[in-house]
Scaffold this active site. Sequence first.
Site, PDB file in Angstrom:
ATOM      1  N   GLU A 154      13.481  41.996  54.568  1.00 22.57           N
ATOM      2  CA  GLU A 154      13.461  41.008  55.637  1.00 22.57           C
ATOM      3  C   GLU A 154      13.542  41.661  57.014  1.00 22.57           C
ATOM      4  O   GLU A 154      14.420  42.498  57.271  1.00 22.57           O
ATOM      5  CB  GLU A 154      14.607  40.007  55.491  1.00 22.57           C
ATOM      6  CG  GLU A 154      14.609  38.965  56.612  1.00 22.57           C
ATOM      7  CD  GLU A 154      15.507  37.769  56.356  1.00 22.57           C
ATOM      8  OE1 GLU A 154      15.552  36.879  57.232  1.00 22.57           O
ATOM      9  OE2 GLU A 154      16.169  37.722  55.307  1.00 22.57           O
ATOM     10  N   LYS A 160      19.951  36.330  43.474  1.00 23.24           N
ATOM     11  CA  LYS A 160      19.606  37.259  44.554  1.00 23.24           C
ATOM     12  C   LYS A 160      20.848  37.602  45.351  1.00 23.24           C
ATOM     13  O   LYS A 160      21.636  36.716  45.692  1.00 23.24           O
ATOM     14  CB  LYS A 160      18.539  36.653  45.488  1.00 23.24           C
ATOM     15  CG  LYS A 160      18.121  37.600  46.627  1.00 23.24           C
ATOM     16  CD  LYS A 160      16.863  37.137  47.316  1.00 23.24           C
ATOM     17  CE  LYS A 160      17.109  36.027  48.292  1.00 23.24           C
ATOM     18  NZ  LYS A 160      17.924  36.457  49.466  1.00 23.24           N
ATOM     19  N   ASP A 210      19.934  32.297  45.535  1.00 27.11           N
ATOM     20  CA  ASP A 210      20.842  33.161  46.294  1.00 27.11           C
ATOM     21  C   ASP A 210      22.274  32.981  45.817  1.00 27.11           C
ATOM     22  O   ASP A 210      22.738  31.847  45.627  1.00 27.11           O
ATOM     23  CB  ASP A 210      20.795  32.789  47.779  1.00 27.11           C
ATOM     24  CG  ASP A 210      19.658  33.458  48.517  1.00 27.11           C
ATOM     25  OD1 ASP A 210      19.416  34.656  48.273  1.00 27.11           O
ATOM     26  OD2 ASP A 210      19.004  32.783  49.335  1.00 27.11           O
ATOM     27  N   ASP A 223      19.861  30.201  50.176  1.00 25.89           N
ATOM     28  CA  ASP A 223      21.080  29.724  50.845  1.00 25.89           C
ATOM     29  C   ASP A 223      20.771  29.194  52.240  1.00 25.89           C
ATOM     30  O   ASP A 223      21.642  28.650  52.916  1.00 25.89           O
ATOM     31  CB  ASP A 223      22.166  30.799  50.883  1.00 25.89           C
ATOM     32  CG  ASP A 223      21.733  32.075  51.581  1.00 25.89           C
ATOM     33  OD1 ASP A 223      20.578  32.140  52.076  1.00 25.89           O
ATOM     34  OD2 ASP A 223      22.536  33.022  51.634  1.00 25.89           O
ATOM     35  N   SER A 224      19.507  29.296  52.662  1.00 24.96           N
ATOM     36  CA  SER A 224      19.063  28.640  53.893  1.00 24.96           C
ATOM     37  C   SER A 224      19.249  27.133  53.816  1.00 24.96           C
ATOM     38  O   SER A 224      19.221  26.450  54.849  1.00 24.96           O
ATOM     39  CB  SER A 224      17.596  28.968  54.175  1.00 24.96           C
ATOM     40  OG  SER A 224      16.789  28.757  53.028  1.00 24.96           O
ATOM     41  N   GLU A 245      22.355  39.852  48.732  1.00 24.26           N
ATOM     42  CA  GLU A 245      22.072  40.572  49.961  1.00 24.26           C
ATOM     43  C   GLU A 245      22.984  41.791  50.061  1.00 24.26           C
ATOM     44  O   GLU A 245      24.189  41.701  49.813  1.00 24.26           O
ATOM     45  CB  GLU A 245      22.310  39.678  51.183  1.00 24.26           C
ATOM     46  CG  GLU A 245      21.350  38.514  51.311  1.00 24.26           C
ATOM     47  CD  GLU A 245      21.597  37.714  52.583  1.00 24.26           C
ATOM     48  OE1 GLU A 245      22.345  38.198  53.470  1.00 24.26           O
ATOM     49  OE2 GLU A 245      21.046  36.611  52.704  1.00 24.26           O
TER      50      GLU A 245
END
Length: 343
Positions: free
Chosen positions: A232, A163, A133, A94-95, A165
Amino acid sequence: MHKLTFFAGSRSIRAVSSNLGRRCMSVFPVKYEQFSNAPGESSPQKPPPRKKVTIASLHALRQSHTPITVLTAYDYPTGRAASTNGIDITLVGDSLAQVCLGYSSTTSLTLDEMLHHCRAVARGSSAPFLVADMPFGSYYAGQEDTVRAAVRMLQEGNVEAVKLEGGSEIAGRVQALTSIGIPVMAHVGLLPQRHTALSGYRVQGRTAESARSILHSALALEEAGAFSIVLEAIPASLAAYITSRLKIPTIGIGAGAGCSGQVLVWDDVMGTWAGHKAKFVRRFGDVKSEVERGVKAYANAVRDGSFPHHEKEGYVMDNGEIEKLLETENDKEWSWNPPKPVN
């Protein structure tokens, strides 16, 4: 109909027929196929096929202490680069919200935007295990919404895993996905989607209390069925300890060398990101400088008249055809002298 043949190492294609042998612009992706070469052209090298990376092979890498390579990708070219150059896991991160779309943070990215990029990467990816993501908000409302969004990412985005978070608070949603066969990569430590709540992008797990929270979140997510977990921006010693406690591969980003593998963002690796450079980032390429050089050289060549070269980079009409056109148009006064090449 002309046969289109791709030549390795070239972005052009050659249209071949019994009476036509002109070059035309390439708009199709390169395919490695066997074909005969034109006189004087070297034989193309077909890359050896890679075995498909699977969850089982990732666990085998962990067992053999072979570091797992993970790299983000956002479109067909970056997906293909990761696939053809030995990357184990390609992550549609998602960056992309920041490095591709110009958003200020990942929280602005929508599910539909993510799906668009997933499809592009998937078209260029064959060997790596493909993970994406889940965007901010797509798995917060409840298990039903989480499952619905994840199914879309597999069906419409053509990825193989998602993925998420979060810590132990999302273990139920991870289990809801893994229980129906949707592979999940977890992500603990610094959570970029929650950067506002965390007062910025800060290292996590510096104290025993916060370290224990991250550890037990990782254990809960493994118990929920995650096949791997990203660590991270946490101290290297903590990451190494978590790795020793888990039975699934850990992927570090700013978490030291004690993880099962490493992940970096494409633009950080290639040196194209002009924003803040995190401490853990190492630039392995200088694509930014090459892009600047290429763009400036192109603009200068257009302005000074050296591009395009009339003979080398242009097309000509058959003999006498321009005269026939001018006669038809009753415009016999028109003439044109091609510019002389500029050295």
